[in-house]
Motif scaffolding. Structure first.
Motif, PDB file in Angstrom:
ATOM      1  N   GLN A  83      47.542  46.898  38.499  1.00  0.00           N
ATOM      2  CA  GLN A  83      46.168  46.318  39.754  1.00  0.00           C
ATOM      3  C   GLN A  83      46.482  44.882  39.082  1.00  0.00           C
ATOM      4  O   GLN A  83      45.967  44.017  39.426  1.00  0.00           O
ATOM      5  N   LEU A  84      45.353  45.046  37.610  1.00  0.00           N
ATOM      6  CA  LEU A  84      44.306  43.731  37.447  1.00  0.00           C
ATOM      7  C   LEU A  84      45.571  42.830  36.432  1.00  0.00           C
ATOM      8  O   LEU A  84      45.582  41.953  37.237  1.00  0.00           O
ATOM      9  N   GLY A 161      24.790  43.781  33.812  1.00  0.00           N
ATOM     10  CA  GLY A 161      24.932  43.447  32.778  1.00  0.00           C
ATOM     11  C   GLY A 161      26.703  43.708  32.466  1.00  0.00           C
ATOM     12  O   GLY A 161      27.449  44.342  32.888  1.00  0.00           O
ATOM     13  N   TRP A 162      26.935  42.150  31.478  1.00  0.00           N
ATOM     14  CA  TRP A 162      28.231  42.544  31.372  1.00  0.00           C
ATOM     15  C   TRP A 162      28.932  43.674  30.403  1.00  0.00           C
ATOM     16  O   TRP A 162      27.589  43.652  28.969  1.00  0.00           O
ATOM     17  N   TYR A 173      35.636  43.058  36.795  1.00  0.00           N
ATOM     18  CA  TYR A 173      34.286  42.436  37.906  1.00  0.00           C
ATOM     19  C   TYR A 173      34.556  41.300  38.216  1.00  0.00           C
ATOM     20  O   TYR A 173      34.555  41.027  39.731  1.00  0.00           O
ATOM     21  N   LEU A 174      34.791  40.537  37.746  1.00  0.00           N
ATOM     22  CA  LEU A 174      35.501  38.480  37.874  1.00  0.00           C
ATOM     23  C   LEU A 174      36.438  38.560  38.872  1.00  0.00           C
ATOM     24  O   LEU A 174      35.824  38.283  40.129  1.00  0.00           O
ATOM     25  N   ILE A 175      37.464  39.899  38.707  1.00  0.00           N
ATOM     26  CA  ILE A 175      38.424  39.446  40.380  1.00  0.00           C
ATOM     27  C   ILE A 175      37.916  40.384  41.648  1.00  0.00           C
ATOM     28  O   ILE A 175      38.407  39.599  42.667  1.00  0.00           O
ATOM     29  N   SER A 176      37.066  41.496  41.204  1.00  0.00           N
ATOM     30  CA  SER A 176      36.632  42.531  42.455  1.00  0.00           C
ATOM     31  C   SER A 176      35.960  41.210  43.129  1.00  0.00           C
ATOM     32  O   SER A 176      35.593  40.716  44.433  1.00  0.00           O
ATOM     33  N   CYS A 177      35.131  39.908  42.669  1.00  0.00           N
ATOM     34  CA  CYS A 177      33.918  39.204  43.134  1.00  0.00           C
ATOM     35  C   CYS A 177      34.647  38.491  44.364  1.00  0.00           C
ATOM     36  O   CYS A 177      34.432  37.791  44.345  1.00  0.00           O
ATOM     37  N   VAL A 187      32.727  28.569  44.351  1.00  0.00           N
ATOM     38  CA  VAL A 187      31.876  29.895  43.308  1.00  0.00           C
ATOM     39  C   VAL A 187      33.048  31.423  42.696  1.00  0.00           C
ATOM     40  O   VAL A 187      32.931  31.521  41.740  1.00  0.00           O
ATOM     41  N   ARG A 188      33.307  32.262  43.975  1.00  0.00           N
ATOM     42  CA  ARG A 188      34.366  33.035  44.062  1.00  0.00           C
ATOM     43  C   ARG A 188      35.411  32.436  42.842  1.00  0.00           C
ATOM     44  O   ARG A 188      35.957  33.587  41.935  1.00  0.00           O
ATOM     45  N   LEU A 189      35.894  31.656  43.173  1.00  0.00           N
ATOM     46  CA  LEU A 189      37.022  31.511  42.736  1.00  0.00           C
ATOM     47  C   LEU A 189      37.115  30.663  41.736  1.00  0.00           C
ATOM     48  O   LEU A 189      38.054  30.453  40.928  1.00  0.00           O
TER      49      LEU A 189
END
Length: 413
Positions: A83-84, A161-162, A173-177, A187-189
């Motif tokens: 999926q990622l 944290g990262w 995490y970035l994709i989920s946000c 911001v989110r994109l």
């Protein structure tokens, strides 16, 4: 070869002998059973994509398939990893940055640890911070300069944290946000451009000795993000927002009974890129209830300064659990941006945040007023730049040095 060269020119049918000489048994029958259209002109088609045009995704997929066939080892990815990969190729960004994201997740960036793993003799320590080995994870997320970029970017940071060693978890995490509608679009994109600018800044340091500056990196990422999203129609107009019209008043006036008035002041220095902001709240008889002052660094325009001041002031009022507040400010540049966010892509995120903050307060409003109506708040903001008063504070009542002005305004009102 073209299809035309496989035909018998006299009968316009397949040259069976030639087809049998050139192709494998499993393809021969497929070709011979294909209907011929002599009127059609030959053209090239890439058979590994639905569109018929080559793209890097299908090219890499073909290489992966061929390697699997040769080795006989078929590796099945877990669903979350599949999926990622799929989400990375669908990310709302340019093809170049989608390919860059693929390189990040594939470990195909030439950071020191990757070069060392390929037999190149070098010092693996990060050239920027000189603290840890330079892995992809360290360079993009853990290096102090990268952490400062993420903190400045307004992108929500992971609560824990990262991850220090998993690019997969950080990208997940970035994709989920990026899929959360509650976060502003620009911001989110923005994460592909943030990652890209961190990588470019690292290379500039290695090859040109230009020290990375978080504010510059975030500004460039935000600029490219807003331009691309605006060009492709991803930035939507803010709905249900009343236009901010200028007031004809030329002096401060007290609000109606049971209403509070919060004046917002802002100052900006192009030389230092510091912004000073101040707000002051008075009731219907002109009595000062609260006032506050703070500074912002790395502010690149008076528009951005005005929007930051509005967001900060309205958020502060909300934190003090105040309601029925009339906000007034005198930054015409910020008013233009708030009325037409799509015309100001570089500060679209700030517009979105400021408007959301104002309209999240029950029975509140905001208006553009002449500078003479906003003298007290502007004086507080000016003191930040002129007196280099960069420490923030909130205090009851008004500043002593403005007592005379505040009394005059209350009396005349």
């Amino acid at each position: 070869m073209t299809v035309n060269e496989l035909l018998d020119q006299h009968s316009n049918s397949w040259n069976v002998n030639l087809v049998r000489q050139l192709f494998s048994d499993e393809d021969i029958e497929l070709i011979l059973n294909t209907k011929i259209l002599p009127s059609r002109t030959d053209f090239r088609v890439w058979g590994c994509s639905k569109s018929g045009s080559y793209d890097s995704k299908s090219g890499y997929k073909l290489i992966e398939t061929l390697n699997t066939v040769r080795t006989g080892n078929q590796v099945v990815l877990p669903p979350i990893e599949k999926q990622l990969w799929s989400n990375l190729w669908k990310a709302k960004t340019s093809p170049k940055l989608r390919h860059f994201l693929w390189r990040v997740l594939s470990g195909a960036l030439a950071v020191k640890s990757q070069l060392q793993s390929r037999g190149i003799q070098l010092d693996p320590i990060c050239p920027v911070c000189h603290q840890e080995p330079e892995t992809i994870c360290h360079m993009l997320f853990q290096c102090p300069s990268s952490r400062e970029v993420w903190e400045t970017s307004q992108f929500p940071l992971p609560p824990a944290g990262w991850s220090p060693n998993s690019v997969f978890l950080n990208l997940h995490y970035l994709i989920s946000c990026s899929q959360k509608q509650s976060i502003g679009t620009s911001v989110r994109l923005s994460f592909p451009w943030v990652l890209w600018q961190i990588w470019k800044a690292r290379n500039k340091f290695c090859f040109e000795q230009i020290i990375p500056v978080a504010g510059d990196i975030v500004f460039k990422a935000r600029e490219e993000t807003s331009i691309w999203l605006n060009l492709h129609g991803y930035l939507q107009k803010c709905s249900n927002v009343l236009p901010i019209a200028p007031s004809s008043e030329r002096k401060w006036s007290s609000p109606p009974l049971s209403i509070l008035k919060c004046n917002i002041g802002v100052s900006w220095s192009s030389a230092s890129m510091y912004c000073g902001a101040g707000w002051i709240i008075r009731n219907s008889v002109g009595k000062v209830l609260l006032h506050s002052r703070r500074s912002f660094s790395g502010v690149r325009s008076p528009i951005q300064a005005g929007l930051l001041a509005i967001t900060w002031a309205t958020t502060s009022v909300k934190e003090h659990k105040l309601r029925n507040v009339q906000f007034e400010f005198s930054s015409s540049e910020a008013a233009d941006a708030l009325n037409n966010p799509l015309d100001f892509p570089l500060v679209y995120a700030e517009c979105y945040k400021a408007l959301g903050s104002v309209y999240s307060l029950p029975k509140s409003s905001i208006a553009l007023v002449h500078g003479t109506c906003n003298k007290a708040a502007s004086a507080i903001a000016d003191s930040v730049i002129s007196g280099q008063r960069f420490h923030s504070y909130v205090s009851s009542g008004g500043p002593r040095w403005l007592a005379m002005m505040l009394d005059e305004e209350a009396t005349s009102s």
